[in-house]
Design an enzyme around this catalytic site. Structure first.
Site, PDB file in Angstrom:
ATOM      1  CE  LYS A   1      -4.413   1.083  -0.018  1.00 31.84           C
ATOM      2  NZ  LYS A   1      -5.454   0.365  -0.780  1.00 31.84           N
TER       3      LYS A   1
ATOM      4  N   GLY B   1     -19.209   7.489  -1.737  1.00 24.91           N
ATOM      5  CA  GLY B   1     -18.273   7.711  -2.826  1.00 24.91           C
ATOM      6  C   GLY B   1     -18.490   6.710  -3.933  1.00 24.91           C
ATOM      7  CB  SER B   2     -16.172   5.285  -6.441  1.00 23.03           C
ATOM      8  OG  SER B   2     -16.237   4.355  -7.492  1.00 23.03           O
ATOM      9  CB  VAL B   3     -17.111   1.616  -2.925  1.00 25.72           C
ATOM     10  CG1 VAL B   3     -17.636   0.280  -2.389  1.00 25.72           C
ATOM     11  CG2 VAL B   3     -15.807   1.398  -3.685  1.00 25.72           C
ATOM     12  N   GLY B   4     -19.604   3.177  -2.123  1.00 28.36           N
ATOM     13  CA  GLY B   4     -20.863   3.271  -1.391  1.00 28.36           C
ATOM     14  C   GLY B   4     -22.004   3.792  -2.251  1.00 28.36           C
TER      15      GLY B   4
END
Length: 350
Positions: free
Chosen positions: A81, A185-188
């Site tokens: 990461k 966001g993009s996922v949620g």
């Protein structure tokens, strides 16, 4: 005896690399947890931390999670990461900093492969790719593996949420299932749209109140303050923001029977997995349910298959969750511990 170097989350990491570039102002961390299965793959995030120790801790936790995620997803990749420290909240990363980070990644000689994460974008990954070949998640042709990992992560989380509702609630479909979604966001946000399509009853929250209000209007959902989303009277809570939201305090206040969401490192400390288990809450380990994005960019980097192969592998996320839940039920161990045990075996650290 292994030293943790003063960082409790140090888990026999193969390397922690600290980078500075005075000309651009770059200050970054790259943590490599394991390269047992292949190069350490994991995104880079641009985020403001109270101090550098917290940034290192985040990189350590996230890189370990990537080792476990890639192993459980069956990818020939290890776990790493990157974290680029923002000087202040709301700061925007500069082109010069992106280029400097690309040079830092290149200096690691392929042991770490970077991709998009919080605070990054496809366009920013292209700038990084101008300085290193060890990058994935770049724009690709239609039908190819790769590109923005967000929608693929959201799809995998959706499949996992459906599986968790079936296992933990006995739901045959999502119609009428009350779901609290934290983070849009993009996922949620992608998850919320998929659940709304299925007729789920949604309660939404985001630190960006305007975004939450707009999505609620779009989907016919209810909005609550971000600080109260986890304690709503719902069937399933889905954390999709930043990590460490499941703490001794928050777990004691959760009323849902199921926790299933895409946020990384949802458990603040290891013992919180036992606390969730002791309350009889079904938990979907984060790095199992949210593997869709790394499956997409991982196959892009490895050159294995196309978008159809990506979707086929994401479709197996519920099977991996069922394996964890079945073993948890049989052994009495928390799902979080079962998943860790399986993943550690896969990377040779059983």
């Amino acid at each position: 005896m292994t030293s943790n170097w003063g960082f409790p989350d140090f888990d026999d990491h193969e390397g922690i690399h600290l980078f500075t570039d005075p000309a651009s102002g770059l200050k970054a961390v790259v943590a490599i947890h394991s390269t047992k299965l292949g190069p350490a793959a994991g995104g880079v995030r641009f985020w403001h931390y109270a101090d550098s120790d917290r940034a290192i801790t985040d990189a350590l936790r996230l890189s370990r999670g990537m080792s476990f995620k890639n192993a459980m997803a069956g990818l020939e990749l290890g776990g790493g990461k990157g974290v680029v420290l923002a000087p202040e909240p709301g700061a925007v990363i500069t082109t010069e900093q992106l280029e400097a980070f690309g040079r830092a990644v290149e200096s690691l000689g392929g042991r770490y492969v970077t991709a998009e994460d919080v605070g990054m974008s496809e366009a920013r990954m292209k700038v990084i790719a101008g300085q290193t070949r060890y990058v994935s998640g770049l724009p690709v042709a239609s039908g190819a593996a790769g590109g923005d990992p967000g929608p693929y992560t959201a799809h995998g989380v959706y499949l996992g949420v459906v599986a968790a509702a079936k296992r933990g609630l006995g739901a045959t479909d999502m119609k009428g299932v009350r779901v609290a979604v934290q983070g849009l966001g993009s996922v949620g946000g992608g998850l919320a749209r998929l659940l709304a399509r299925d007729g789920a009853v949604l309660t939404l929250a985001d630190v960006d109140a305007a975004r939450a209000e707009a999505m609620a209007a779009e989907l016919g959902a209810t909005v609550v303050p971000a600080e109260s989303i986890l304690t709503q009277d719902v069937d399933l809570v889905s954390p999709n923001a930043l990590g460490a939201v499941l703490t001794e305090t928050s777990i004691s206040q959760i009323r849902a029977k199921v926790i299933a969401g895409g946020a990384n490192n949802q458990l603040a400390v290891r013992e919180d997995g036992q606390r969730v288990h002791d309350r009889g809450i079904l938990y979907a380990p984060d790095y199992v349910i949210n593997a869709g994005g790394i499956i997409n960019v991982g196959l892009e980097y490895l050159g294995h298959g196309d978008e159809a192969e990506v979707m086929a592998r994401i479709a197996r996320i519920p099977e991996r969750l069922e394996q964890v839940w079945t073993e948890s039920a049989a052994s009495g161990a928390p799902a979080s511990e079962v998943a860790d045990r399986i993943a550690r075996g896969l990377i040779g650290r059983a």
